[in-house]
Design a protein around this motif. Sequence first.
Motif, mmCIF file in Angstrom:
data_model
loop_
_atom_site.group_PDB
_atom_site.id
_atom_site.type_symbol
_atom_site.label_atom_id
_atom_site.label_comp_id
_atom_site.label_asym_id
_atom_site.label_seq_id
_atom_site.Cartn_x
_atom_site.Cartn_y
_atom_site.Cartn_z
ATOM 1 N N THR A 57 69.607 48.526 89.632
ATOM 2 C CA THR A 57 69.525 48.756 91.030
ATOM 3 C C THR A 57 70.952 49.194 91.414
ATOM 4 O O THR A 57 71.804 49.166 90.698
ATOM 5 C CB THR A 57 69.248 47.567 91.939
ATOM 6 N N ASN A 58 71.081 49.594 92.952
ATOM 7 C CA ASN A 58 72.151 50.083 93.358
ATOM 8 C C ASN A 58 73.235 49.038 93.808
ATOM 9 O O ASN A 58 74.279 49.249 94.284
ATOM 10 C CB ASN A 58 71.974 50.735 94.635
ATOM 11 N N GLY A 59 72.850 47.589 93.432
ATOM 12 C CA GLY A 59 73.556 46.635 93.684
ATOM 13 C C GLY A 59 74.533 46.303 92.544
ATOM 14 O O GLY A 59 74.424 47.029 91.561
ATOM 15 N N PHE A 222 81.326 52.247 92.561
ATOM 16 C CA PHE A 222 81.436 51.293 93.769
ATOM 17 C C PHE A 222 80.615 51.877 95.172
ATOM 18 O O PHE A 222 80.631 53.174 95.454
ATOM 19 C CB PHE A 222 82.647 50.613 94.110
ATOM 20 N N THR A 223 79.997 50.910 95.875
ATOM 21 C CA THR A 223 79.509 51.163 96.960
ATOM 22 C C THR A 223 80.272 50.143 98.128
ATOM 23 O O THR A 223 80.986 49.236 97.686
ATOM 24 C CB THR A 223 78.015 50.838 97.380
ATOM 25 N N VAL A 224 80.271 50.458 99.255
ATOM 26 C CA VAL A 224 81.207 49.490 100.431
ATOM 27 C C VAL A 224 79.845 48.511 100.661
ATOM 28 O O VAL A 224 78.815 48.929 101.494
ATOM 29 C CB VAL A 224 81.643 50.287 101.343
ATOM 30 N N ASP A 238 77.975 49.378 91.654
ATOM 31 C CA ASP A 238 76.483 50.332 91.690
ATOM 32 C C ASP A 238 75.922 50.119 90.152
ATOM 33 O O ASP A 238 76.749 50.721 89.350
ATOM 34 C CB ASP A 238 76.942 51.769 91.970
ATOM 35 N N GLY A 239 74.990 49.142 90.300
ATOM 36 C CA GLY A 239 74.471 48.901 88.851
ATOM 37 C C GLY A 239 73.717 50.198 88.096
ATOM 38 O O GLY A 239 73.413 50.151 87.190
ATOM 39 N N ALA A 240 73.351 51.107 89.088
ATOM 40 C CA ALA A 240 72.732 52.276 88.682
ATOM 41 C C ALA A 240 73.656 53.454 88.723
ATOM 42 O O ALA A 240 73.420 54.774 88.466
ATOM 43 C CB ALA A 240 71.506 52.605 89.567
ATOM 44 N N TYR A 241 75.023 53.144 88.398
ATOM 45 C CA TYR A 241 76.283 54.494 88.465
ATOM 46 C C TYR A 241 75.648 55.254 87.310
ATOM 47 O O TYR A 241 75.430 54.714 86.352
ATOM 48 C CB TYR A 241 77.378 53.946 88.448
#
Length: 527
Positions: A57-59, A222-224, A238-241
């Motif tokens: 995911t994006n997390g 990363f995301t913020v 970002d786990g889906a980078y």
Amino acid sequence: MNRHSAHRAASRTRDSLRSLLVFVVTLAVLAGAVWGGWTIMRRGGLAALRGTLTGETNGSGDAGGNPVTVAVHGAAPQSLDIRTDASSAVEQALIGNVYETLVGRDQNNRAMPGLAASWDVSADGLTYTFRLRSGMRFSNGDVLDAQDVVRSLQRTVSDRYAGASDLTGLASVSNPDAATVTVTLLSPDAALPWRLSGRAGIVYDLDAQTDYAAAALGSGPFTVSGFSPGSSLTLERDGAYWNRDGRAASPSVTLRYYDDGAAAADAVTRGEADAATDVPAASLDALRGAGATPAQGDSTRKVLLGFNARADSIFSEVRLRQGMRYVIDRQRIIDANGAAAALGGPIPSLDPGYEDLTGLYPHDTAKAHALLDYFGYRYRLRLVYPASLGTQVGDLVAGSMRDFGYDVTVSAVDDATWREQVTERHEFDLTIFPMDASHDVTELASPDFFLGYTDSVAEGLAAAVRASADEAAYETNLRALGRRLSENAIADFLYVERPWSASRAGVTGMPLNRTDVFLPLAGLARA
């Protein structure tokens, strides 16, 4: 109609309603599947589908690691809008972490592959062709391709985003296909790849609806996940980078900001932070005592002693400028600073064209007398500099001149007064001033620069730098310009800052160089 006929009719009605209901439910399921598939394809295609099926995911995901907190010495971002906020704080925090650039930048301040895997330049230096990596996407799943690059460059110029000044020579930009970007220039710019590793090269998702002041949407590792203006910023992995090899080592990194370097160092010694940037030399012993490891990096932050070279100034005479360079004991200044190194010329080691020029004017009173005795010591010299640089450097510079026999008055003034008195009214003999930027040596050669130095040879070399069609010619011309400016003593190059960082035991991957403007944190980890 008899009773049996009525029963059969009612049964047929119930069967028809049941069939209709089944049809409607089936249609809804199929519609949902089609909509979901279309959305997945629009937001990253099969790569996004794989991320959904495999749990990427994006997390932060389940990639392991421990959260890290970094104490950052410097001003904190007041906004996340990197388009309009020109401060170095937002650039430091977001480029290389949340936003990616067409060209990357390594720890030695050199251009390297980024979103573009490679590039080449035409023989005349006017056309650059960038070839993009495959499989790229933004953190929301949207595909990133050449069209996004072209639109981002165009938008940066048209809307005057921060960094647009690095694209003033753009004639056109196009994408002949989804993996290629062609940039055409009005005149050669051999530094273009490096410029595209900063704000000018950020690639935005212009199809997304983003509140840039409070959120940041990029294609980085990363995301913020949290932002407190003026205080802290939290980056989440970002786990889906899209770049598996570049995924963040830590599930999150929190940046906490400190106006005072000693306070940032104290946060590490107390265990409140795992690492810190730009800590003072006076804090090193306490850091070591707490088990932390200090490390010194390089920067492009230069501090110069400038001479007023205007025609009505005594320092219009080159021998006076050269003699004064022999007078100043730079090593004493460097030792007292604790986070500096000898410079010798206008180009630091992290910039192209660097040459070690520290041997040109070593501290040597005998050589100083040979040049200066002819002029005598009747001058009362005015040293004016910004108080923001601290009193130490001014006292040591004035001390060298007084030891030699000069009468010096020293004025440490606020920044606004310094700009008015020195850069506008030119009421000074000598001034101490910083030059923080990279690739800035041509500014010194301009006759419009506030020091008033005019030299047709230097101006010609600066023109050659700007006209360089390739990197080799660019570096050669820069080196020649740097040597000319140093030999003619446009200034005494006091030092280049070499800031200290510190990391607690078990922390690895802390960046060292130019951390005031570039702090890529994907490799940062805590055991």
